[in-house]
Design an enzyme around this catalytic site. Sequence first.
Site, mmCIF file in Angstrom:
data_model
loop_
_atom_site.group_PDB
_atom_site.id
_atom_site.type_symbol
_atom_site.label_atom_id
_atom_site.label_comp_id
_atom_site.label_asym_id
_atom_site.label_seq_id
_atom_site.Cartn_x
_atom_site.Cartn_y
_atom_site.Cartn_z
ATOM 1 N N LYS A 268 0.824 -1.216 0.000
ATOM 2 C CA LYS A 268 0.000 0.000 0.000
ATOM 3 C C LYS A 268 0.863 1.274 0.000
ATOM 4 O O LYS A 268 2.079 1.218 0.261
ATOM 5 C CB LYS A 268 -0.924 -0.034 1.221
ATOM 6 C CG LYS A 268 -1.994 -1.144 1.167
ATOM 7 C CD LYS A 268 -2.908 -1.053 2.392
ATOM 8 C CE LYS A 268 -4.055 -2.043 2.327
ATOM 9 N NZ LYS A 268 -4.967 -1.892 3.507
ATOM 10 N N PHE B 183 -15.481 3.738 7.023
ATOM 11 C CA PHE B 183 -14.118 4.048 6.581
ATOM 12 C C PHE B 183 -13.942 3.969 5.063
ATOM 13 O O PHE B 183 -12.849 4.200 4.548
ATOM 14 C CB PHE B 183 -13.105 3.132 7.282
ATOM 15 C CG PHE B 183 -13.322 1.653 7.078
ATOM 16 C CD1 PHE B 183 -12.873 1.007 5.938
ATOM 17 C CD2 PHE B 183 -13.983 0.897 8.043
ATOM 18 C CE1 PHE B 183 -13.062 -0.360 5.757
ATOM 19 C CE2 PHE B 183 -14.183 -0.476 7.867
ATOM 20 C CZ PHE B 183 -13.724 -1.097 6.720
ATOM 21 N N ARG C 63 -2.432 -14.278 4.616
ATOM 22 C CA ARG C 63 -3.159 -13.594 5.707
ATOM 23 C C ARG C 63 -2.373 -13.738 7.022
ATOM 24 O O ARG C 63 -2.293 -12.793 7.808
ATOM 25 C CB ARG C 63 -4.574 -14.177 5.864
ATOM 26 C CG ARG C 63 -5.501 -13.950 4.669
ATOM 27 C CD ARG C 63 -5.927 -12.527 4.463
ATOM 28 N NE ARG C 63 -6.576 -11.943 5.604
ATOM 29 C CZ ARG C 63 -7.213 -10.761 5.557
ATOM 30 N NH1 ARG C 63 -7.279 -10.060 4.423
ATOM 31 N NH2 ARG C 63 -7.775 -10.262 6.631
ATOM 32 N N THR D 167 -5.565 -6.860 10.867
ATOM 33 C CA THR D 167 -5.842 -5.595 10.170
ATOM 34 C C THR D 167 -5.254 -4.413 10.932
ATOM 35 O O THR D 167 -4.661 -3.517 10.329
ATOM 36 C CB THR D 167 -7.361 -5.420 10.001
ATOM 37 O OG1 THR D 167 -7.886 -6.568 9.342
ATOM 38 C CG2 THR D 167 -7.688 -4.166 9.209
ATOM 39 N N ARG E 190 2.452 -6.557 9.111
ATOM 40 C CA ARG E 190 1.758 -5.384 9.675
ATOM 41 C C ARG E 190 2.323 -4.992 11.029
ATOM 42 O O ARG E 190 2.369 -3.802 11.371
ATOM 43 C CB ARG E 190 0.258 -5.655 9.726
ATOM 44 C CG ARG E 190 -0.385 -5.515 8.341
ATOM 45 C CD ARG E 190 -1.787 -6.040 8.316
ATOM 46 N NE ARG E 190 -2.521 -5.589 7.131
ATOM 47 C CZ ARG E 190 -3.732 -6.043 6.807
ATOM 48 N NH1 ARG E 190 -4.342 -6.938 7.563
ATOM 49 N NH2 ARG E 190 -4.344 -5.591 5.729
ATOM 50 N N ASN F 174 -1.859 0.251 6.978
ATOM 51 C CA ASN F 174 -1.352 -1.038 7.491
ATOM 52 C C ASN F 174 -0.505 -1.785 6.459
ATOM 53 O O ASN F 174 -0.345 -2.994 6.536
ATOM 54 C CB ASN F 174 -2.498 -1.892 8.041
ATOM 55 C CG ASN F 174 -3.569 -2.157 7.004
ATOM 56 O OD1 ASN F 174 -3.402 -1.842 5.827
ATOM 57 N ND2 ASN F 174 -4.666 -2.751 7.436
ATOM 58 N N HIS G 276 -2.178 -5.357 1.608
ATOM 59 C CA HIS G 276 -3.488 -5.989 1.408
ATOM 60 C C HIS G 276 -3.263 -7.433 1.007
ATOM 61 O O HIS G 276 -2.303 -7.739 0.296
ATOM 62 C CB HIS G 276 -4.260 -5.285 0.280
ATOM 63 C CG HIS G 276 -5.448 -6.087 -0.205
ATOM 64 N ND1 HIS G 276 -6.675 -6.009 0.407
ATOM 65 C CD2 HIS G 276 -5.566 -7.023 -1.191
ATOM 66 C CE1 HIS G 276 -7.512 -6.861 -0.204
ATOM 67 N NE2 HIS G 276 -6.859 -7.478 -1.175
ATOM 68 N N GLU H 154 -9.823 -10.601 -7.449
ATOM 69 C CA GLU H 154 -8.858 -9.503 -7.280
ATOM 70 C C GLU H 154 -7.693 -9.606 -8.268
ATOM 71 O O GLU H 154 -7.195 -8.586 -8.752
ATOM 72 C CB GLU H 154 -8.353 -9.480 -5.828
ATOM 73 C CG GLU H 154 -9.454 -9.090 -4.837
ATOM 74 C CD GLU H 154 -8.983 -9.047 -3.395
ATOM 75 O OE1 GLU H 154 -9.788 -8.640 -2.542
ATOM 76 O OE2 GLU H 154 -7.818 -9.409 -3.109
HETATM 77 N N1 UDP Z 1 -9.761 -0.207 7.436
HETATM 78 C C1 UDP Z 1 -9.819 1.031 8.040
HETATM 79 N N2 UDP Z 1 -10.537 1.142 9.212
HETATM 80 C C2 UDP Z 1 -11.176 0.091 9.779
HETATM 81 C C3 UDP Z 1 -11.119 -1.163 9.152
HETATM 82 C C4 UDP Z 1 -10.396 -1.279 7.974
HETATM 83 O O1 UDP Z 1 -9.246 1.985 7.562
HETATM 84 O O2 UDP Z 1 -11.810 0.258 10.836
HETATM 85 C C5 UDP Z 1 -9.009 -0.343 6.175
HETATM 86 C C6 UDP Z 1 -7.682 -1.057 6.337
HETATM 87 O O3 UDP Z 1 -6.737 -0.439 5.467
HETATM 88 C C7 UDP Z 1 -7.982 -2.449 5.874
HETATM 89 C C8 UDP Z 1 -8.991 -2.190 4.765
HETATM 90 O O4 UDP Z 1 -9.768 -1.104 5.244
HETATM 91 O O5 UDP Z 1 -6.812 -3.112 5.433
HETATM 92 C C9 UDP Z 1 -9.902 -3.341 4.436
HETATM 93 O O6 UDP Z 1 -10.521 -3.792 5.628
HETATM 94 P P1 UDP Z 1 -10.644 -5.332 5.944
HETATM 95 O O7 UDP Z 1 -11.582 -5.484 7.091
HETATM 96 O O8 UDP Z 1 -10.982 -6.086 4.691
HETATM 97 O O9 UDP Z 1 -9.184 -5.722 6.461
HETATM 98 P P2 UDP Z 1 -8.026 -6.597 5.798
HETATM 99 O O10 UDP Z 1 -8.682 -7.679 4.984
HETATM 100 O O11 UDP Z 1 -7.204 -5.649 4.948
HETATM 101 O O12 UDP Z 1 -7.255 -7.130 6.958
HETATM 102 MG MG MG Z 2 -10.151 -7.563 3.551
#
Ligand code: UDP
Ligand code: MG
Length: 136
Positions: free
Chosen positions: A12, A60, A88, A94, A105, A115, A118, A129
Amino acid sequence: MSNIEQTLSIIKPDAVERNLEGEIKEIFKNNGFEILKEKKIQIEKSEAENFYRVHETKPFYNDLCDYLSSGPIVVMVLEKKNAVKANRELMGATNPKDAENGTIRKKYGISIDKNSVHGSDSADNAKIEIDFFFKD
Ligand code: UDP
Ligand code: MG
């Protein structure tokens, strides 16, 4: 069963900006991932909105799409046995504050929004994707 999978990874903007691309790719390679495809691009906000459509109703969403389109990113197709789950696990939670030691992360993430990486969350979404970024 071998179950070789492919998954989509994105380095990112916060990580590209800090010149962490090389280090993060080394972590993937050291953990047995093969980088099949990669490109450094900057996307439009409209593309980020399409990519993160699943989060459309979340508070968000708008900031997330502004952020993902705010600077260069590196998108990669990673391959490994059980790549989706393995990636993952290697990424960590996250919110970097909740991420385990040794995860990307934990090491590089600044905050829940910045973070650093992705990763696809299921094999089906990985296909969607990968097509999103690499279908010609
Ligand atoms: N995100 C955020 N605030 C939140 C939750 C998620 O800014 O409260 C952002 C964060 O960059 C995250 C992305 O949205 O990586 C996608 O969220 P997801 O729940 O899919 O998390 P991920 O799969 O990336 O762990
Ligand atoms: Mg996600």
